[in-house]
Enzyme design. Structure first.
Site, PDB file in Angstrom:
ATOM      1  N   MET A   1      -8.408   7.662   8.181  1.00  0.00           N
ATOM      2  CA  MET A   1      -8.919   8.200   7.054  1.00  0.00           C
ATOM      3  C   MET A   1     -10.206   9.220   7.202  1.00  0.00           C
ATOM      4  SD  MET A   1      -8.741   4.673   5.061  1.00  0.00           S
ATOM      5  CE  MET A   1      -9.619   3.631   6.421  1.00  0.00           C
TER       6      MET A   1
ATOM      7  N   ASP B   1       0.735  -1.164   0.096  1.00  0.00           N
ATOM      8  CA  ASP B   1       0.057  -0.033   0.028  1.00  0.00           C
ATOM      9  C   ASP B   1       0.910   1.292  -0.085  1.00  0.00           C
ATOM     10  OD1 ASP B   1      -2.226  -1.426   0.187  1.00  0.00           O
ATOM     11  OD2 ASP B   1      -2.508  -1.249   2.258  1.00  0.00           O
TER      12      ASP B   1
ATOM     13  N   LYS C   1      -4.338   2.688  -2.581  1.00  0.00           N
ATOM     14  CA  LYS C   1      -5.375   3.744  -2.798  1.00  0.00           C
ATOM     15  C   LYS C   1      -5.466   4.831  -2.091  1.00  0.00           C
ATOM     16  CE  LYS C   1      -8.044  -0.234  -1.948  1.00  0.00           C
ATOM     17  NZ  LYS C   1      -7.012  -1.170  -2.123  1.00  0.00           N
TER      18      LYS C   1
END
Length: 470
Positions: free
Chosen positions: A381, A246, A268
């Protein structure tokens, strides 16, 4: 080469140890582990040696040393606090051509004790010929971290299977390839996980040449500091054929991947999905079905907002073997480095991990429950929706003056902790470097007292900086 490295079988061989203190006890422990028939000479015994004597693990035959005690022994160790006596033992042993070691006196040693890494029956010995013992200790620590504790079990099983493998594979090359595949593949993983019966079944499959599938390992890389990667995680990275990683995985951790392994970014980011989850799932299956050891390397922990469960479901449906190596999740690592305890007897009796990537504008979260006091919220996030998060919590009863912290690049060299209040959360989040963790609750105020790593800022200092720039 000052000393020839040798591994000596001491089972049932007579060994003489002169000395009864703590240093002698450490040598006695090694000798007894090797199966020596140990005789100790000393006026007194320390508690550890006394216990061995009472358990009949050693013989205590004389209170004072005399040369005839050397006549029927295989080797001798002098561990007394008398230089004169140690010299006498050394000379007596040389006259009788006995191997002798005077502890911590390298010139009076015809053999030495190396630093040992014990994965019996696999044993690694390191020595500097007495010239740099601290360096040897450091090397041993590094090797201890790299060598799995399951090595001994693997070697024991391999010993049982040697004849069968030799019977089925007739050339040295075939046998070498078989064991290389076993020690670096599924067999090794099964042994490491304590599945001995399945591990031996795996060897049977390989002998029948029916095993062509690879395997998947989910590895949590931790929040960024490579020192927080687990020992097992490091070992898995060193054996990977391909690593799917990641954006959250730091460069320092990627540098720990085996040099000849393929590294593929499947990260992502909000608003920029370079690789979809479906593409990642398909890639995992394709690579594993090619017989490769696939590592899915995720920032933090694979099962904390990392979609690791979804990827394992895909592997299970494709009959791909898998295992999980947990990691230190960001909320644990980043807050610890920021000096923010997630729970505290006076300020917070619970902690909740939530994600800021809410479905349908956050309607799936229980805002009334999250707005209650005396708890800590750790929000992953959450920077993009920080304004909405702040509004919802205040709307449902959380005080706008509740202390908050935004931890950017937690545990990394550029970590920054910005503190303020819940009402200021949006502006704080806009100032923080990413990746960032939002922490809401009274415990965040403790950062100013016990914060120990990285840089700090407050909402007030940020406002002052903006005014100065203006």
């Amino acid at each position: 080469m000052d000393y020839l490295p040798l591994f000596v079988e001491l089972k049932n061989r007579p060994v003489l140890l002169v000395g009864g203190g703590d240093i002698a006890a450490r040598k006695a422990s090694l000798l007894l582990r090797a199966g020596a028939e140990l005789t100790v000479v000393s006026p007194t015994l320390c508690s550890e040696l006394q216990q061995c004597y009472s358990q009949q693990k050693l013989i205590w035959v004389a209170k004072e040393y005399y040369p005839q005690l050397l006549d029927n022994v295989f080797l001798v160790i002098a561990a007394t606090n008398s230089d004169k006596l140690n010299e006498r033992i050394f000379q007596d042993a040389n006259q009788r051509q006995k191997l002798v070691n005077v502890v911590d006196d390298q010139p009076r040693c015809s053999f030495i004790f190396p630093s040992i890494i014990d994965r019996s029956p696999v044993v690694v010995a390191i020595s500097s010929a007495g010239k740099a013992p601290v360096l040897v200790r450091l090397l041993r620590e590094k090797l201890e971290a790299l060598l799995p504790s399951s090595l001994g079990k693997m070697a024991t099983i391999a010993g049982r299977w040697r004849n069968k493998v030799k019977h089925n594979l007739h050339t040295m090359t075939e046998r070498r390839r078989f064991w290389e595949k076993s020690f670096n593949g599924r067999f090794a993983s099964l042994v490491a996980n304590g599945k001995i019966i399945e591990a031996e079944s795996q060897l049977e499959l390989q002998l029948k040449q029916q095993d062509s599938a690879g395997e998947l390992t989910l590895v949590g890389a931790g929040p960024g500091d490579p020192g927080l990667l687990t020992l097992k995680g490091l070992q898995v990275l060193q054996n990977a054929d391909v690593v799917l990683y990641d954006y959250l995985v730091s460069d320092e951790i990627l540098d720990l991947v085996r040099r000849d392994a393929d590294k593929i970014c499947v990260g992502k980011r909000a608003g920029l999905h370079s690789v979809s989850q479906e593409q990642t799932n398909l890639l995992i299956v394709q690579l594993a079905q090619q017989g490769k050891k696939v590592v899915r390397l995720k920032g933090g922990d694979p099962f904390i907002f990392g979609r690791g469960g979804e990827e394992l479901q895909v592997a299970a449906e494709a009959n791909i073997p898998f295992q999980v190596v947990p990691g230190i999740t960001a909320a644990i690592g980043a807050t610890a480095y920021a000096g923010i305890p997630l729970t505290h007897r006076e300020y917070s009796q619970s902690v909740t991990f939530i994600t800021g990537h809410c479905r349908e504008n956050g309607a799936d979260l229980d805002w009334p429950a999250l707005a209650k006091g005396h708890q800590t919220l750790a929000i992953y996030m959450g920077t993009v929706k920080s304004a909405f998060i702040s509004q919802q919590l205040i709307k449902y009863g959380r005080d706008a003056q509740t202390p908050v912290a935004v931890i950017g690049c937690g545990t990394r060299h550029n970590q920054q902790v910005i503190t303020g209040t819940l009402g200021e959360l949006e502006s704080l989040a806009q100032q923080a470097p990413t990746p960032a963790l939002l922490v809401i609750g009274e415990v965040t105020a403790l950062h100013h007292q016990i914060g120990w790593f990285g840089q700090s800022a407050t909402a007030e200092t940020l406002r002052s900086a903006v005014l100065e720039l203006a």
